[in-house]
Design a protein around this motif. Structure first.
Motif, PDB file in Angstrom:
ATOM      1  N   VAL A  67      -6.227  -5.293   6.704  1.00  0.00           N
ATOM      2  CA  VAL A  67      -6.328  -5.226   5.249  1.00  0.00           C
ATOM      3  C   VAL A  67      -5.550  -6.371   4.627  1.00  0.00           C
ATOM      4  CG1 VAL A  67      -6.600  -2.736   5.206  1.00  0.00           C
ATOM      5  CG2 VAL A  67      -4.313  -3.692   5.090  1.00  0.00           C
ATOM      6  N   GLN A  68      -5.949  -6.769   3.447  1.00  0.00           N
ATOM      7  CA  GLN A  68      -5.220  -7.768   2.679  1.00  0.00           C
ATOM      8  C   GLN A  68      -4.238  -7.044   1.789  1.00  0.00           C
ATOM      9  OE1 GLN A  68      -5.703 -10.927   3.219  1.00  0.00           O
ATOM     10  NE2 GLN A  68      -4.269 -11.748   1.727  1.00  0.00           N
ATOM     11  N   LEU A  69      -2.951  -7.119   2.114  1.00  0.00           N
ATOM     12  CA  LEU A  69      -1.948  -6.363   1.380  1.00  0.00           C
ATOM     13  C   LEU A  69      -1.639  -7.026   0.043  1.00  0.00           C
ATOM     14  CD1 LEU A  69       0.458  -5.448   4.292  1.00  0.00           C
ATOM     15  CD2 LEU A  69      -1.455  -4.149   3.369  1.00  0.00           C
ATOM     16  N   ALA A  70      -1.129  -6.225  -0.890  1.00  0.00           N
ATOM     17  CA  ALA A  70      -0.898  -6.701  -2.249  1.00  0.00           C
ATOM     18  C   ALA A  70       0.142  -7.808  -2.296  1.00  0.00           C
ATOM     19  CB  ALA A  70      -0.459  -5.542  -3.135  1.00  0.00           C
ATOM     20  N   TYR A  71       1.096  -7.810  -1.327  1.00  0.00           N
ATOM     21  CA  TYR A  71       2.168  -8.795  -1.379  1.00  0.00           C
ATOM     22  C   TYR A  71       1.871 -10.028  -0.550  1.00  0.00           C
ATOM     23  CZ  TYR A  71       3.129  -5.720   2.585  1.00  0.00           C
ATOM     24  OH  TYR A  71       3.008  -4.933   3.713  1.00  0.00           O
ATOM     25  N   ALA A  72       0.586 -10.299  -0.279  1.00  0.00           N
ATOM     26  CA  ALA A  72       0.210 -11.431   0.562  1.00  0.00           C
ATOM     27  C   ALA A  72       0.688 -12.751  -0.021  1.00  0.00           C
ATOM     28  CB  ALA A  72      -1.300 -11.461   0.756  1.00  0.00           C
ATOM     29  N   GLY A  82       5.147  -8.307   6.410  1.00  0.00           N
ATOM     30  CA  GLY A  82       4.664  -7.099   5.756  1.00  0.00           C
ATOM     31  C   GLY A  82       3.809  -6.241   6.665  1.00  0.00           C
ATOM     32  N   VAL A  83       4.275  -5.049   6.987  1.00  0.00           N
ATOM     33  CA  VAL A  83       3.530  -4.119   7.837  1.00  0.00           C
ATOM     34  C   VAL A  83       3.888  -2.697   7.413  1.00  0.00           C
ATOM     35  CG1 VAL A  83       5.275  -3.886   9.661  1.00  0.00           C
ATOM     36  CG2 VAL A  83       2.862  -3.604  10.232  1.00  0.00           C
ATOM     37  N   THR A  84       2.934  -1.799   7.504  1.00  0.00           N
ATOM     38  CA  THR A  84       3.209  -0.390   7.271  1.00  0.00           C
ATOM     39  C   THR A  84       2.763   0.403   8.484  1.00  0.00           C
ATOM     40  OG1 THR A  84       1.069  -0.008   6.191  1.00  0.00           O
ATOM     41  CG2 THR A  84       2.923  -0.613   4.771  1.00  0.00           C
ATOM     42  N   ILE A  85       3.591   1.363   8.880  1.00  0.00           N
ATOM     43  CA  ILE A  85       3.272   2.242  10.004  1.00  0.00           C
ATOM     44  C   ILE A  85       3.359   3.673   9.496  1.00  0.00           C
ATOM     45  CG2 ILE A  85       3.817   2.908  12.373  1.00  0.00           C
ATOM     46  CD1 ILE A  85       5.298   0.298  12.715  1.00  0.00           C
ATOM     47  N   CYS A  98      -1.441   7.174  14.867  1.00  0.00           N
ATOM     48  CA  CYS A  98      -0.513   6.204  14.298  1.00  0.00           C
ATOM     49  C   CYS A  98      -1.355   5.124  13.630  1.00  0.00           C
ATOM     50  CB  CYS A  98       0.367   5.591  15.388  1.00  0.00           C
ATOM     51  SG  CYS A  98       1.454   4.284  14.763  1.00  0.00           S
ATOM     52  N   VAL A  99      -1.107   4.888  12.353  1.00  0.00           N
ATOM     53  CA  VAL A  99      -1.887   3.923  11.590  1.00  0.00           C
ATOM     54  C   VAL A  99      -1.009   2.724  11.246  1.00  0.00           C
ATOM     55  CG1 VAL A  99      -3.297   3.539   9.541  1.00  0.00           C
ATOM     56  CG2 VAL A  99      -3.261   5.801  10.623  1.00  0.00           C
ATOM     57  N   VAL A 100      -1.385   1.554  11.742  1.00  0.00           N
ATOM     58  CA  VAL A 100      -0.639   0.324  11.493  1.00  0.00           C
ATOM     59  C   VAL A 100      -1.474  -0.574  10.589  1.00  0.00           C
ATOM     60  CG1 VAL A 100       0.444  -1.696  12.521  1.00  0.00           C
ATOM     61  CG2 VAL A 100       0.476   0.494  13.739  1.00  0.00           C
ATOM     62  N   GLN A 101      -0.890  -0.988   9.460  1.00  0.00           N
ATOM     63  CA  GLN A 101      -1.600  -1.850   8.524  1.00  0.00           C
ATOM     64  C   GLN A 101      -0.905  -3.195   8.422  1.00  0.00           C
ATOM     65  OE1 GLN A 101      -1.486   0.707   5.025  1.00  0.00           O
ATOM     66  NE2 GLN A 101      -3.656   1.165   5.285  1.00  0.00           N
ATOM     67  N   HIS A 102      -1.707  -4.250   8.575  1.00  0.00           N
ATOM     68  CA  HIS A 102      -1.184  -5.605   8.531  1.00  0.00           C
ATOM     69  C   HIS A 102      -2.320  -6.560   8.209  1.00  0.00           C
ATOM     70  CE1 HIS A 102       0.407  -9.472  10.203  1.00  0.00           C
ATOM     71  NE2 HIS A 102       1.522  -9.004   9.674  1.00  0.00           N
ATOM     72  N   LEU A 129      -7.296  -4.404  15.622  1.00  0.00           N
ATOM     73  CA  LEU A 129      -7.035  -4.310  17.053  1.00  0.00           C
ATOM     74  C   LEU A 129      -7.891  -3.203  17.633  1.00  0.00           C
ATOM     75  CD1 LEU A 129      -5.059  -5.362  19.319  1.00  0.00           C
ATOM     76  CD2 LEU A 129      -3.684  -3.361  18.796  1.00  0.00           C
ATOM     77  N   THR A 130      -8.677  -3.530  18.625  1.00  0.00           N
ATOM     78  CA  THR A 130      -9.529  -2.523  19.243  1.00  0.00           C
ATOM     79  C   THR A 130      -8.714  -1.662  20.187  1.00  0.00           C
ATOM     80  OG1 THR A 130     -10.105  -4.095  21.006  1.00  0.00           O
ATOM     81  CG2 THR A 130     -11.557  -4.006  19.097  1.00  0.00           C
TER      82      THR A 130
END
Length: 348
Positions: free
Chosen positions: A11-16, A223-226, A272-276, A281-282
């Motif tokens: 995803v394209q995060l807001a703080y890119a 920037g990453v969210t878990i 577990c959901v990792v967003q970056h 990642l498959t």
């Protein structure tokens, strides 16, 4: 039957578009073998500058800063940091007296810097002091006044708030100088700072009854969210989110650990959901050592750079507070033309 799923969303995060320039100063007393004083500079949470009182030399930590500044830059910052170290040694005694403390382990820390969004032009800044891990002083940049949550800081607050010229210097630094140097550093390091590296993710568990850790490493930018999901629903109970840690190669790592009973783990589906930023990642690339019901374990992914990251975190400090002596009081660091704060606050 137990089911564990890990999802990585591209995803394209807001703080890119947000960039940051931060400086950390850490002084320590009563610890043998550890530098009494360290200075660390960070751009976009990646270290580019380092000094410690053992080596007594400011050094580059990235190739982009090494290639874009000359020897005079490092000599100037070495001398500034050496002077700051000596001033700190005097002022730690003042702070101990102010808090009525004896000899022993104490820390003074300072953290300041600015942020700039290259897409919207939005700006922000911060300046905080701490003593022994607790807030001591901070500058309210909207009101342009100093505040302190402790009685020991009130006398300094009163004096510094009466020095309007010094407050105006702070305003100019954070609104102009800091941003200008941040923009310059971002231009110097754009090939490195604008890169995007997706995380390597693993699920780790010591035994079938222990907690499960979702570990993301090797990603850039920071920037990453878990987060965790239970049967398709957001789940934040009994979850411990770890701190962002730097890796030796300039990338980052972070963990999130979930604590559930073996019975709950067996009868539900946890994800577990990792967003970056970057590509997805498959599942065939996910490393896992989750314990099976038969007691077997799938291969575990090596956690590269954890020890290095922990050591670096200590060197960087948490929220910093450096005290400089001016007659019988405090003032912050003398500045240079490299983007560090050049203001000198009045006697405390």
């Amino acid at each position: 039957m137990r089911s564990v799923v890990l999802l990585l969303l591209g995803v394209q995060l807001a703080y890119a578009g947000t960039h940051s320039l931060k400086y950390f100063y850490t002084g320590v007393s009563g610890v043998t073998g550890f530098p009494e004083f360290t200075t660390v500079g960070l751009v976009d949470d990646g270290q580019f500058f380092y000094f410690d009182s053992n080596e007594k030399k400011a050094v580059p930590k990235t190739e982009w800063i090494r290639q874009n500044v000359g020897a005079d830059y490092w000599e100037r910052n070495t001398q500034i940091s050496i002077g700051s170290h000596q001033a700190f040694k005097n002022n730690i005694e003042i702070a101990r007296e102010r808090f009525n403390q004896s000899q022993g382990v104490h820390t003074f820390q300072l953290m300041y810097g600015c942020e700039w969004d290259d897409q919207t032009g939005a700006r922000d800044a911060f300046l905080q002091y701490g003593y022994d891990g607790e807030d001591f002083l901070s500058l309210d940049l909207k009101e342009m006044r100093w505040i302190s949550p402790v009685q020991q800081g009130i006398i300094t607050v009163q004096k510094w708030n009466n020095d309007r010229a010094d407050l105006e210097n702070d305003r100019n630094y954070f609104s102009t100088v800091c941003i200008e140097w941040l923009q310059k550093y971002v231009e110097y390091g754009k090939s490195s700072l604008q890169r995007k590296v997706s995380p390597q993710v693993s699920l780790l568990q010591k035994s079938s009854s222990s907690s499960v850790t979702c570990h993301a490493t090797g990603f850039y930018p920071s920037g990453v969210t878990i987060s965790w999901m239970k049967n398709g629903q957001d789940h934040d109970e009994d979850v411990d989110l770890g701190e962002l840690l730097p890796n030796k190669d300039g990338t980052f790592q972070k963990t999130s650990t979930i604590r559930v009973s073996p019975e709950e783990w067996k009868n539900n589906k946890f994800s577990c959901v990792v967003q970056h930023q970057g590509k997805s990642l498959t599942e065939d690339k996910i490393k896992i050592n989750i314990r099976t019901d038969e007691g077997d374990s799938l291969p575990i992914m090596p956690i590269v750079g954890v020890l290095v990251a922990v050591v670096l975190l200590i060197a960087i400090g948490v929220i910093v507070f450096v005290v400089y002596k001016k007659k019988q009081g405090f003032k912050p660091v003398s500045g240079s033309d490299d983007g560090s704060n050049s203001s000198a606050h009045p006697q405390a």
